[in-house]
Scaffold this active site. Structure first.
Site, short mmCIF file in Angstrom:
data_model
loop_
_atom_site.label_atom_id
_atom_site.label_comp_id
_atom_site.label_asym_id
_atom_site.label_seq_id
_atom_site.Cartn_x
_atom_site.Cartn_y
_atom_site.Cartn_z
N GLY A 262 2.19 -20.42 -48.91
CA GLY A 262 3.62 -20.59 -48.67
C GLY A 262 3.97 -20.35 -47.22
O GLY A 262 4.58 -21.19 -46.56
N MET A 264 3.23 -17.28 -43.62
CA MET A 264 2.45 -16.16 -43.10
C MET A 264 3.27 -15.36 -42.10
O MET A 264 3.89 -15.90 -41.19
CB MET A 264 1.18 -16.72 -42.44
CG MET A 264 0.27 -15.67 -41.85
SD MET A 264 -0.35 -14.53 -43.13
CE MET A 264 -0.47 -13.04 -42.17
N GLU A 265 3.20 -14.03 -42.26
CA GLU A 265 4.09 -13.11 -41.55
C GLU A 265 3.60 -12.67 -40.17
O GLU A 265 3.97 -11.57 -39.72
CB GLU A 265 4.30 -11.86 -42.42
CG GLU A 265 3.06 -10.94 -42.59
CD GLU A 265 2.22 -11.21 -43.83
OE1 GLU A 265 2.27 -12.33 -44.36
OE2 GLU A 265 1.49 -10.29 -44.25
N GLU A 299 8.74 -13.11 -45.76
CA GLU A 299 7.98 -12.98 -44.51
C GLU A 299 8.70 -12.04 -43.54
O GLU A 299 8.08 -11.25 -42.85
CB GLU A 299 7.73 -14.34 -43.85
CG GLU A 299 7.04 -15.37 -44.75
CD GLU A 299 5.81 -14.87 -45.50
OE1 GLU A 299 5.10 -13.99 -44.96
OE2 GLU A 299 5.56 -15.35 -46.62
N GLU A 321 1.87 -6.58 -50.39
CA GLU A 321 2.39 -7.75 -51.11
C GLU A 321 3.25 -7.35 -52.31
O GLU A 321 4.32 -7.92 -52.53
CB GLU A 321 1.25 -8.68 -51.52
CG GLU A 321 0.52 -9.33 -50.33
CD GLU A 321 1.43 -10.13 -49.40
OE1 GLU A 321 2.60 -10.41 -49.75
OE2 GLU A 321 0.97 -10.44 -48.28
#
Ligand code: ARG
Ligand code: ZN
Length: 870
Positions: A262, A264-265, A299, A321
C-alpha cells in the site's frame, strides 16, 4: 534469488549487533542500467570482541572497499554477505556498489519503473543498494547526494531536509539531503523523476510551519487534493489524541504506479501506491476516498510509532504495525462512523485472519521463526496485532492507555525496542498487571469462548458460564488460557440492559477471562435474560452460544451496542445459510420467516442510522461463513448464501425499490451523508437485480447513464454481476471504452471480470491477461486479476476439476522469477486447503507440490509452499 535450502531465523537467536554505525554518507550516480552508489559509514565496534564486520548485500555488484581511506582486497564475499576482518574499533568504511535498476522487477531495493527511480527498503531491501548492517537496531544519521540528468529527473528526493544543490556542465544536476534523525536502513528512501507537485502547509501545535509536498504523475494534480487534506487531518488528530507533533520542516509523499504494498513510511518521504493517493469524483469510489484517508493516516502515524521508536528486530514487527493500525482505525472512526469502522475491522479479522490461523501459515502476532520477512506482513501481525493493542486500550481505559503511550515515548524515543518493552510501559504507567496478557504475543490461533447459561425460575437465579479454549494450530500444539476482556450485557424482555451493583462484571459490562472457565450469577430476575456477547468485538475470538432466533432478533432491536446489533444480524443470516446448506431440501421456513421479519425491521433504521442499516442489510461473505464451519462444502455453502440473498431480495422487493428511490444526492461530494446514501442506493440496486425485479434493468441503465461518480457507476457493474451475463458484458464494454486510459479504474474493471460467476471464467481469464493494459510487472494489475480470482471467485477458483488451482499455480510459477513478494501473496488461497473437502485438498496440494518442484523457487515461495505441504 535462487536459494538452495533457506534457513529460518529464530526470534530467540537475537544478538546485539557486533558493530554500530553512527553516520552514513551516500552518493548516488543514477543510471537506468548502471547506477553507482558510494556509501561511507562511520563504524564502531560494539563491545569487546574480535569478530569480523559482516555486511548484508544482495543482487548487487561490489566495485570497491576502502577502510580508513585505504583500498582493501582481503575481504570475503558471497551471495549474501561481505566480511571484513579488522582490528580497528572505530573506522570509516567506504563501499562502492553498482546496481541495475531497470532490471529490478522485484520492486525492492532501488528500481526504475514508469520513467522514475524509486526505492523500497522495508524489510530487507537496503542490502540491494549497498553492503550494510541491514537490521533495524542499527540506527544512523544519513547524508544523501543524488546525481541525475536534470531534464528527465528534475526532482531528486531523499529523507530529511534539502541542504544543497547544483548543476553540472553535462546536463546533470545534484541535490543533497540530510536527515537529522537517527534511523534504521529500512526507512531510507530515494525518488527521482519528473512529477507534478502539489504543496500545502501545516502549522503544528507548537507553532512550527511544516511544508507538505505531494508528488504525482504529470497531469494528475487535481487528484491529489484529497490526500493532502487527509494528511492535514491526520497531523491534527495525532496532536489532539496523542499529543504527537511532526518533527521535520518538510513532509513529502510520492505516488508511484509500481508498488508491492500500500505505502511506506520512510522518514519524511513516504512512498505510496498511487491507488492510495489519487482520487477524484469521476474515477474514485467512496471506498477509495476512505482508504486514502486511512493509509495516509497510517503512514503519517508511523512517524512516531515506527520511526521515532522502531523495532529491535523484525520479529517485533507488530510493535509498530499493530499499534499503527490501531491508531489509523481510531483516526478513521473519528473521521466517519465508529460502528461502520468497527464492522470493517472485524470483517477483516473474520474473513482473513481467522483463515490464516486455520492454515499452515498460522503464527503469533510476534512470529518465532521466519525464512523470508516479507511473508510476515500479514493480517495476523497487522490486524490481529491491532486487536491486541485495542484490548490493552479496553483494559487500561482511554486515559490509562494514553499514559502508557506517553511513558513508552519517554522511555524509548530514538531507540529500537521490543513488544515486551511496549507492554511493560503500559503496565508501569497504570499499575495494571499485564503479565498474563503478554501471552497474546506468543500464542497463535483463534480462541473460542463457549458460553452457556441456566435460569432457575423459582429463585430468579441466572448463571452464565464462560469456557475458553484455543484449538491447536499448524505452528503450535499446546495452548493456554488467555487474558480476554469480554464485554457483554444482559437484556430483559423489554430490551433494557439489566444492572445489578452486586455483580461488578455486570456493572462494568465486562468480564476479564483469565482461566479456562468462569461463572457469574445474577439473582432476583423475574425472567430469563438474553445475553448480548462480545460487545464491540472486545477480543479477537469466536463465540459460541446457543441463541434462539428470537434472541437474535431481540439483540438486533435492543442491544445498547450498535456493533452487537449488527453482529446479531450476521448470526441470524449465518444460521439461515448454514441450515439451508446442510439441508437444502427441507428449508426451515420458521427460521427464514423470523429472519425476514427482522430484516424488514432494519429498513426502519435507514433514516436514523443509515451506516448501520446498510451493514445490517448485508449478509455475511462466503469467506466469513467459511470460518464458521469445520469443513467447507463449496457448492452447498455458496448456493445457500445465494438463495438467502435471493429470498431477501424477492420477499422484500417493494421495500428495496422504495429504499432505492429515497436515496437522493446532489452533485458528488465525499461527505458522510452522501456516502451513506450511495451505499444504501447501491445495496438496494444489487438486491433488486438479484430478486429479478421488473425494474432492475431499467434502473441499472438509468443509473449507469446518469452517474456523475465512480461509486454509482461501479455500483451498477457490481449489481449487474447478478443479472444476465449479456447485460453485464455490455455494460463492462462501455465502461472499458470510457476508462481504458486510467489504470486505477481499469483495475476495478479487471477485478469485476475476474470475480464474475460464469461457467466460462477459465476461458476468459487468459483474455484478461493478454489485455494490452495488463502487465505481469505491475502488482496492481496482478492483484486485480489473479488476486480477485483466487480470493473471491469461489466457484471458479474451487472448480472441482482443479482448473482454477492449476491456473493460479501456472501463474505463480511465472511470477516467481519476476516479483517473488507478490507471487507469495497471491498463493495464500492455495495454502488454505485445510478446511476444504478431501478431493479439493488433494487438488490444491497437488498444485502446491508442482510449485515446490520448481528448481529456481524464491525464498518467499519456498517458505509458504513447504509449510503448506507439511
Ligand atoms: N511499513 C509499511 C506499512 O505498513 C509496509 C511495508 C511492507 N513491506 C514489505 N516488504 N512487505 O505501512
Ligand atoms: Zn504500517
Amino acid at each position: 534469488m535462487t536459494v538452495s535450502s533457506p534457513v529460518a531465523k529464530k526470534r530467540s537467536d537475537y544478538q546485539t549487533p557486533d558493530f554500530l554505525i553512527s553516520h552514513v554518507d551516500m552518493v548516488f550516480h543514477l543510471d537506468v542500467v548502471k547506477t553507482r552508489v558510494i556509501t561511507t559509514s562511520q563504524i564502531t565496534r560494539n563491545g569487546q570482541h574480535d569478530r569480523p564486520l559482516v555486511l548484508d548485500g544482495e543482487s548487487i555488484k561490489l566495485v570497491s572497499v576502502a577502510l580508513n581511506e585505504d583500498a582493501i582486497h582481503d575481504y570475503s564475499l558471497n551471495d549474501e554477505q561481505l566480511s571484513i576482518q579488522t582490528t580497528e574499533s572505530t573506522f570509516t568504511l567506504c563501499v562502492e556498489t553498482e546496481i541495475n535498476p531497470s532490471e529490478n522487477k522485484t520492486l525492492e531495493g532501488l528500481y526504475f519503473s514508469a520513467g522514475a527511480y524509486c526505492t523500497q527498503c522495508e524489510a530487507e531491501g537496503f542490502r540491494k543498494i549497498t553492503y550494510f548492517l541491514d537490521r533495524p537496531d542499527v540506527l544512523a544519521k544519513y547524508d544523501v547526494t543524488i546525481f541525475a540528468d536534470k531534464e528527465r529527473y528534475p526532482h531528486l528526493l531523499s529523507n530529511g531536509n534539502q541542504i544543497g544543490k547544483g548543476q553540472l556542465d553535462d546536463g546533470r544536476h545534484w541535490v543533497k539531503w540530510q536527515d537529522p534523525f537517527n534511523k534504521p536502513s529500512y526507512l531510507f528512501a530515494l525518488v527521482a523523476g519528473d512529477f507534478d507537485l502539489l504543496t500545502d502547509n501545516f502549522i503544528t501545535q507548537s507553532g512550527r510551519n511544516v511544508l507538505l509536498e505531494l508528488y504525482v504523475d504529470k497531469g494528475a494534480l487535481d487528484k491529489g487534493h484529497h490526500a493532502i487534506a487527509s494528511l492535514k487531518k491526520a497531523m491534527a488528530w495525532d496532536e489532539e489524541v496523542f499529543g504527537l507533533e511532526y518533527d521535520l520542516d518538510i513532509y513529502m509523499v510520492v505516488a508511484v504506479d509500481f508498488f508491492n504494498m500500500g505505502a511506506m513510511e520512510n522518514k519524511g518521504l513516504n512512498v505510496f501506491n498511487s491507488k492510495f493517493v489519487l482520487a477524484d469524483a469521476q474515477s474514485a469510489t467512496d471506498d477509495d476516498f476512505f482508504n486514502i484517508e486511512a493509509v495516509i493516516g497510517h503512514e503519517y502515524f508511523h512517524n512516531w510509532t515506527g520511526n521515532r521508536v522502531t523495532c529491535r528486530d523484525w520479529f517485533q514487527l507488530s510493535l509498530k504495525e499493530g499499534l499503527t493500525v490501531f491508531r489509523d482505525q481510531q483516526f478513521s472512526a473519528d473521521m466517519s462512523s465508529p460502528v461502520f469502522n468497527r464492522i470493517k475491522n472485524v470483517q477483516i479479522i473474520r474473513e482473513h485472519q481467522f483463515a490464516e490461523d486455520a492454515s499452515a501459515m498460522a503464527h503469533p502476532i510476534r512470529p518465532e521463526e521466519v525464512i523470508e520477512m516479507n511473508n510476515f506482513y500479514t493480517v495476523t501481525v497487522y490486524d490481529k496485532g491491532a486487536e491486541v493493542i485495542r484490548m490493552m486500550h479496553t483494559l487500561l481505559g482511554v486515559d490509562g492507555f494514553r499514559k502508557g503511550v506517553d511513558l513508552y515515548f519517554e522511555r524509548f524515543d530514538g531507540q529500537a525496542v521490543t513488544c515486551d518493552d511496549f507492554v511493560q510501559a503500559m503496565q508501569d504507567a497504570t499499575d495494571i498487571d499485564l503479565t498474563h496478557f503478554r501471552l497474546w504475543y506468543s500464542q497463535s490461533g483463534t480462541p473460542k469462548v463457549t458460553v452457556t447459561d441456566t435460569f432457575e425460575q423459582s429463585s430468579g437465579r441466572y448463571t452464565l458460564t464462560f469456557t475458553q479454549s484455543t484449538p491447536p494450530t499448524a505452528d503450535q500444539a499446546q495452548k493456554h488460557a488467555l487474558h480476554i476482556p469480554f464485554k457483554f450485557e444482559l437484556l430483559d424482555q423489554q430490551g433494557m440492559s439489566i444492572s445489578d451493583d452486586s455483580v461488578p462484571e455486570l456493572e462494568a459490562k465486562m468480564i476479564e477471562l483469565t482461566q479456562a472457565k468462569h461463572e457469574i450469577t445474577v439473582s432476583g430476575l423475574s425472567e430469563k435474560p438474553t445475553p448480548s456477547l462480545l460487545l464491540n468485538f472486545s477480543a479477537p475470538v469466536k463465540v459460541d452460544y446457543p441463541y434462539s432466533h428470537q434472541q437474535l432478533s431481540h439483540i438486533i432491536l435492543h442491544s445498547s451496542d450498535e456493533f452487537s446489533r449488527w453482529d446479531a444480524s450476521q448470526s441470524l443470516y449465518s444460521r439461515c445459510i448454514h441450515s439451508l446448506a446442510t439441508a437444502p431440501d427441507s428449508p426451515d421456513e420458521e427460521l427464514f420467516d423470523s429472519m425476514l421479519v427482522a430484516v424488514s425491521g432494519m429498513f426502519e433504521l435507514a433514516d436514523s442510522n443509515p451506516a448501520l442499516a446498510a451493514a445490517m442489510l448485508s449478509v455475511p461473505s462466503f469467506e466469513t461463513l467459511s470460518q464458521q464451519v469445520d469443513e467447507i462444502q463449496v457448492e452447498a455453502l455458496y448456493h445457500a448464501q445465494r438463495s438467502i440473498r435471493n429470498l431477501i431480495a424477492t420477499s422484500l422487493s417493494e421495500k428495496w425499490l422504495a429504499l432505492y428511490n429515497k436515496q437522493i444526492t446532489g452533485p458528488y461530494q465525499y461527505d458522510a451523508d452522501d456516502v451513506d446514501k450511495r451505499r444504501l442506493r447501491n445495496l438496494s440496486l444489487s438486491y433488486l437485480v438479484q430478486g429479478d425485479s421488473p425494474q432492475a434493468s431499467e434502473l441499472l441503465l438509468a443509473q449507469f447513464a446518469s452517474a456523475d461518480n465512480m461509486t454509482d457507476s461501479l455500483g451498477v457493474l457490481k449489481a449487474a454481476q447478478y443479472g444476465p451475463v449479456d447485460q453485464f458484458d455490455h455494460l463492462m464494454f462501455q465502461f472499458e471504452e470510457r476508462w481504458r486510459h486510467d489504470p486505477l479504474v481499469l483495475d476495478k474493471w479487471f477485478a469485476l471480470h475476474a470475480n464474475m460467476e460464469r461457467s466460462d471464467i477459465l476461458a476468459r481469464l487468459p483474455l484478461l491477461l493478454s489485455h494490452e493494459k495488463f502487465s505481469l510487472d505491475n502488482p496492481n494489475r496482478v492483484r486485480s486479476v489473479l488476486g480477485s480470482f483466487a480470493f473471491y471467485n469461489v466457484l471458479g477458483f474451487h472448480a472441482i476439476d482443479g482448473s482454477g488451482y492449476q491456473f493460479l499455480a501456472d501463474y505463480i510459477l511465472k511470477l516467481n522469477s519476476v516479483n517473488p513478494q507478490v507471487a507469495a501473496r497471491i498463493i495464500t488461497p492455495l495454502t488454505q486447503w485445510q478446511k476444504f473437502d478431501p478431493k479439493r485438498q488433494e487438488l490444491m496440494r497437488y498444485q502446491l507440490a508442482r510449485i515446490a518442484d520448481c528448481k529456481t523457487l524464491s525464498k518467499d515461495l519456498i517458505e509458504k509452499v513447504t509449510k503448506s505441504l507439511n
